[in-house]
Write a protein that holds these residues in place. Structure first.
Motif, PDB file in Angstrom:
ATOM      1  N   ASP A   1       0.701  -1.224  -0.269  1.00  0.00           N
ATOM      2  CA  ASP A   1       0.214   0.183   0.329  1.00  0.00           C
ATOM      3  C   ASP A   1       1.028   1.209  -0.095  1.00  0.00           C
ATOM      4  O   ASP A   1       0.413   1.843   0.187  1.00  0.00           O
ATOM      5  CB  ASP A   1      -0.818   0.132   1.441  1.00  0.00           C
ATOM      6  N   LYS A   2       2.169   1.457  -0.138  1.00  0.00           N
ATOM      7  CA  LYS A   2       2.954   2.185   0.000  1.00  0.00           C
ATOM      8  C   LYS A   2       4.422   1.487  -0.435  1.00  0.00           C
ATOM      9  O   LYS A   2       4.369   0.581  -0.795  1.00  0.00           O
ATOM     10  CB  LYS A   2       2.939   2.745   1.581  1.00  0.00           C
TER      11      LYS A   2
ATOM     12  N   ILE B   1       2.318   6.717  -2.574  1.00  0.00           N
ATOM     13  CA  ILE B   1       1.507   5.979  -2.202  1.00  0.00           C
ATOM     14  C   ILE B   1       0.798   5.041  -2.947  1.00  0.00           C
ATOM     15  O   ILE B   1       0.765   5.617  -4.286  1.00  0.00           O
ATOM     16  CB  ILE B   1      -0.161   6.913  -2.080  1.00  0.00           C
TER      17      ILE B   1
ATOM     18  N   GLU C   1       2.988  13.620   0.864  1.00  0.00           N
ATOM     19  CA  GLU C   1       2.425  12.018   1.167  1.00  0.00           C
ATOM     20  C   GLU C   1       0.516  12.579   0.915  1.00  0.00           C
ATOM     21  O   GLU C   1      -0.487  12.664   0.453  1.00  0.00           O
ATOM     22  CB  GLU C   1       2.642  11.855   2.617  1.00  0.00           C
TER      23      GLU C   1
ATOM     24  N   LEU D   1      -1.938  12.133  -2.200  1.00  0.00           N
ATOM     25  CA  LEU D   1      -3.277  10.835  -1.840  1.00  0.00           C
ATOM     26  C   LEU D   1      -3.914  11.262  -1.836  1.00  0.00           C
ATOM     27  O   LEU D   1      -5.310  11.093  -2.229  1.00  0.00           O
ATOM     28  CB  LEU D   1      -3.429  10.747  -0.027  1.00  0.00           C
ATOM     29  N   GLU D   2      -4.567  13.011  -2.103  1.00  0.00           N
ATOM     30  CA  GLU D   2      -4.939  13.951  -2.505  1.00  0.00           C
ATOM     31  C   GLU D   2      -6.019  13.414  -3.771  1.00  0.00           C
ATOM     32  O   GLU D   2      -6.353  13.209  -4.513  1.00  0.00           O
ATOM     33  CB  GLU D   2      -5.696  15.354  -2.146  1.00  0.00           C
TER      34      GLU D   2
ATOM     35  N   GLU E   1      -4.755  11.367  -5.576  1.00  0.00           N
ATOM     36  CA  GLU E   1      -5.255   9.669  -5.868  1.00  0.00           C
ATOM     37  C   GLU E   1      -6.650   9.451  -5.608  1.00  0.00           C
ATOM     38  O   GLU E   1      -6.892   8.529  -6.112  1.00  0.00           O
ATOM     39  CB  GLU E   1      -4.129   8.633  -5.080  1.00  0.00           C
TER      40      GLU E   1
ATOM     41  N   LEU F   1      -7.715   4.569   1.136  1.00  0.00           N
ATOM     42  CA  LEU F   1      -7.971   5.366   1.186  1.00  0.00           C
ATOM     43  C   LEU F   1      -7.979   6.729   1.890  1.00  0.00           C
ATOM     44  O   LEU F   1      -7.292   7.487   2.394  1.00  0.00           O
ATOM     45  CB  LEU F   1      -7.210   6.525   0.013  1.00  0.00           C
TER      46      LEU F   1
ATOM     47  N   LEU G   1      -5.446   8.977   4.463  1.00  0.00           N
ATOM     48  CA  LEU G   1      -5.652  10.534   4.797  1.00  0.00           C
ATOM     49  C   LEU G   1      -6.126  11.045   5.810  1.00  0.00           C
ATOM     50  O   LEU G   1      -5.446  12.014   6.360  1.00  0.00           O
ATOM     51  CB  LEU G   1      -6.588  10.865   3.162  1.00  0.00           C
TER      52      LEU G   1
ATOM     53  N   ARG H   1      -2.661  11.125   8.256  1.00  0.00           N
ATOM     54  CA  ARG H   1      -1.807  11.705   7.813  1.00  0.00           C
ATOM     55  C   ARG H   1      -2.066  13.366   7.797  1.00  0.00           C
ATOM     56  O   ARG H   1      -1.838  13.734   8.536  1.00  0.00           O
ATOM     57  CB  ARG H   1      -1.710  11.703   6.050  1.00  0.00           C
TER      58      ARG H   1
END
Length: 609
Positions: free
Chosen positions: A485-486, A499, A556, A560-561, A563, A593, A597, A600
């Protein structure tokens, strides 16, 4: 060609390649077919340089060149009676020479060597001085350059990093000849093959498809055969019941006729029960729950000192890492070319080597379980059962045998000497040891090496269910896609993070390249950073580390945003196509995700405060 280790795949390839003889039957080639075979174990006939070995691959072109040169004085005499025949032969040979690449040998050698990761400084080096992996790649290069009609490759992806793998796939997809390949790399098989031979239970089955489609066809074939077997067994049972009931009565003649037909069916048309391969039965438990933060690398440098160097001499730096973390339950794939320092990093994390700078910071109650690529932890002189009991002295013989049975060691196999085992068998012993070690952070260096596809799939399944955290090195892209996942990428001496799994990483790299090439249509306002307007004050080491971690978190979060936006679009497309299964899969990815997020953001808010 696929099948479990020991099924006979390599033997069949050797027979086709002319290295071994068959026990029966015939093997026929079309006239003039040139065959090239690459074995798993490479041996070079003479002490050549790398370049000389590549030139030797063009022996067939050298023979053509010699015959062309011999014809040149003959075609110069236009008055000779055989001039027309000589001219026709000359034209045929020059066409074959040109078609075979005879005028661009040097360029072809350079392209192939560079694609497989060799530098120009290695061209003049003796092959005898190369490592085992370098020799394998050199043999692969020579085999590809020989340009046969039929190319036989036995595990060609061993010792290749991602870049070389992708180059080889591109080469084979453009190549016009016929390829037969044995490989446990499912991603590679899907990219380069269109037909699958499965070797199992002393039989060869033919499936007209690449690997993933072959799995579907095999499942359908097995289901159909099982139905046929069950239907025949039901017919046999009913017939035998009829014979028992009416064998001595008025319908005895009818019973006798059915008995004869049943005997004939059992001799000639009996359907066998479909067989399935034994599978590894793994179980891994982290045993102890770790804290949220499992591992942190800040201002961390790994490398080595060359032999004979003093403490004052500058060491060889391989990798630098800063602001990287693994959290509880995360699975991180470590990617990078051969020789970039991946194994050195893992050995440093498990305290086999000392870092050149910094220290890995382990979280609360974190215990590491380590799987070494070369099976360095195994005692080659011990028996298999002794090796398990060395790791866990309280393990009884009965429990040890039960555990080894799950790893496909039965009967007297458990008393085999580890040094006498194949690579795949040693891998299974090392995995069995891993299940006995307490640990909630698994550090795995090429765990799929030497494992056949069934064993890899079993390992994937158990690692997906593993409740702890995992940091692993692998060149098996299918394996990475199933687990990660990373991704941590070792590039230009630094570790960076993306990510997602391998496919996500490739897509992100492609998007970044597109964005770098395409000029912006209008000047865009830079995105608003997450950080406060006033940067954190102070120059202490703790403040500097906090700033670096904030910067890493911001990067990161941005990824993520991005993605999540991409997944939203994919979900919309799948919904429009009424692909319920795909919508469900994407929805799960989206939820995972979003959870990551949120975690994070919480991390960032805590640090910023």
């Amino acid at each position: 060609m696929v099948g479990v280790n020991g099924a006979g795949k390599s033997t069949m390839l050797k027979i086709i390649g002319g290295l071994e003889s068959s026990d029966g039957g015939t093997l026929a080639f079309a006239r003039g077919t040139r065959v090239a075979y690459l074995a798993q174990e490479v041996r070079f006939a003479k002490d050549r340089t790398l370049w000389e070995e590549m030139e030797a691959a063009f022996a067939y072109l050298s023979e053509l060149q010699a015959e062309i040169s011999a014809l040149e004085p003959l075609i110069a005499d236009t008055a000779a009676a055989a001039w027309a025949d000589h001219m026709e032969r000359y034209g045929e040979l020059t066409q074959r020479f040109e078609h075979g690449g005879g005028y661009e040998i040097e360029q072809r050698i350079k392209r192939t060597l560079q694609g497989l990761g060799f530098s120009e400084t290695q061209y003049a080096q003796r092959l005898a001085r190369f490592s085992g992996g370098q020799k394998t790649r050199a043999a692969l290069a020579a085999t590809l350059l020989s340009d046969p009609d039929l190319l036989l490759l036995d595990e060609p992806t061993n010792h290749l990093d991602m870049q070389a793998l992708e180059w080889l796939e591109g080469f084979l997809n453009q190549w016009q000849g016929t390829l037969m390949v044995i490989s446990h790399d499912r991603y590679f098989l899907d990219r380069v093959t269109k037909r699958t031979f499965e070797v199992a239970f002393q039989k060869l089955e033919d499936y007209p498809a690449g690997y993933n489609k072959y799995l579907e066809l095999k499942a359908e074939r097995m289901e159909r055969r099982l139905k046929e077997f069950n239907a025949q067994q039901e017919f046999i049972a009913k017939t035998e019941d009829f014979i028992r009931r009416y064998g001595a009565g008025q319908r005895a003649a009818q019973a006798k006729g059915r008995e004869k037909r049943l005997d004939r069916l059992k001799r000639q048309s009996l359907v066998e029960r479909p067989q399935e391969q034994s599978k590894l039965k793994l179980y891994l438990d982290s045993g102890l729950r770790s804290g949220e933060m499992v591992l942190a690398l800040d201002n961390f440098v790994v490398g080595y000192r060359r032999e004979g160097q003093s403490a004052q001499d500058a060491p060889q730096v391989l990798l630098r890492a800063d602001g990287l973390e693994i959290h509880r339950g995360e699975r991180v794939a470590l990617l990078g070319p051969n020789g970039c320092g991946k194994t050195t990093l893992l050995r440093t994390l498990v305290d086999e080597l000392k870092p050149l700078q910094g220290q890995p910071r382990l979280g609360h109650q974190v215990h590491i379980g380590y799987y070494a690529q070369g099976h360095d932890q195994l005692n080659l002189n011990a028996t298999i059962i002794d090796e398990l009991q060395r790791i866990s002295p309280s393990l009884t013989n009965e429990r040890a045998r039960t555990l080894l049975g799950r790893f496909l060691f039965s009967g007297d196999d458990v008393f085999k000497r580890v040094g006498d085992l194949s690579g795949g068998e040693r891998s299974r012993v090392a995995l069995a040891q891993l299940t006995l070690l307490p640990g909630n952070l698994l550090v795995l260096d090429e765990p799929t090496n030497h494992l056949d596809i069934n064993a890899r799939e079993a390992l994937e399944g158990i690692l997906r269910e593993y409740p702890g955290s995992i940091l692993f090195v692998s060149h098996d892209r299918y394996f990475i896609d199933a687990l990660a996942d990373k991704v941590w990428v070792a590039e230009n001496g630094r570790l960076t993070q993306t990510i997602g799994n391998y496919t996500d990483h490739v897509e992100q790299v492609a998007r970044r390249k597109e964005q770098a090439v395409a000029p912006p249509a209008t000047a865009q306002r830079p995105p608003t950073p997450l950080t406060n307007a006033n940067p954190l004050a102070g120059s202490s080491n703790e403040d500097r580390q906090r700033k670096r971690r904030l910067a890493a978190l911001e990067a990161e979060v941005a990824l993520l945003e991005e993605e999540l936006v991409r997944l939203q679009q994919e979900i919309a497309n799948a919904s429009a196509a009424k692909n319920v299964k795909r919508v469900t899969e994407l929805g799960k990815q989206y939820a995972d995700l979003e959870t990551l997020l949120a975690r994070r953001y919480a991390d960032w808010e805590q640090l910023a405060a």
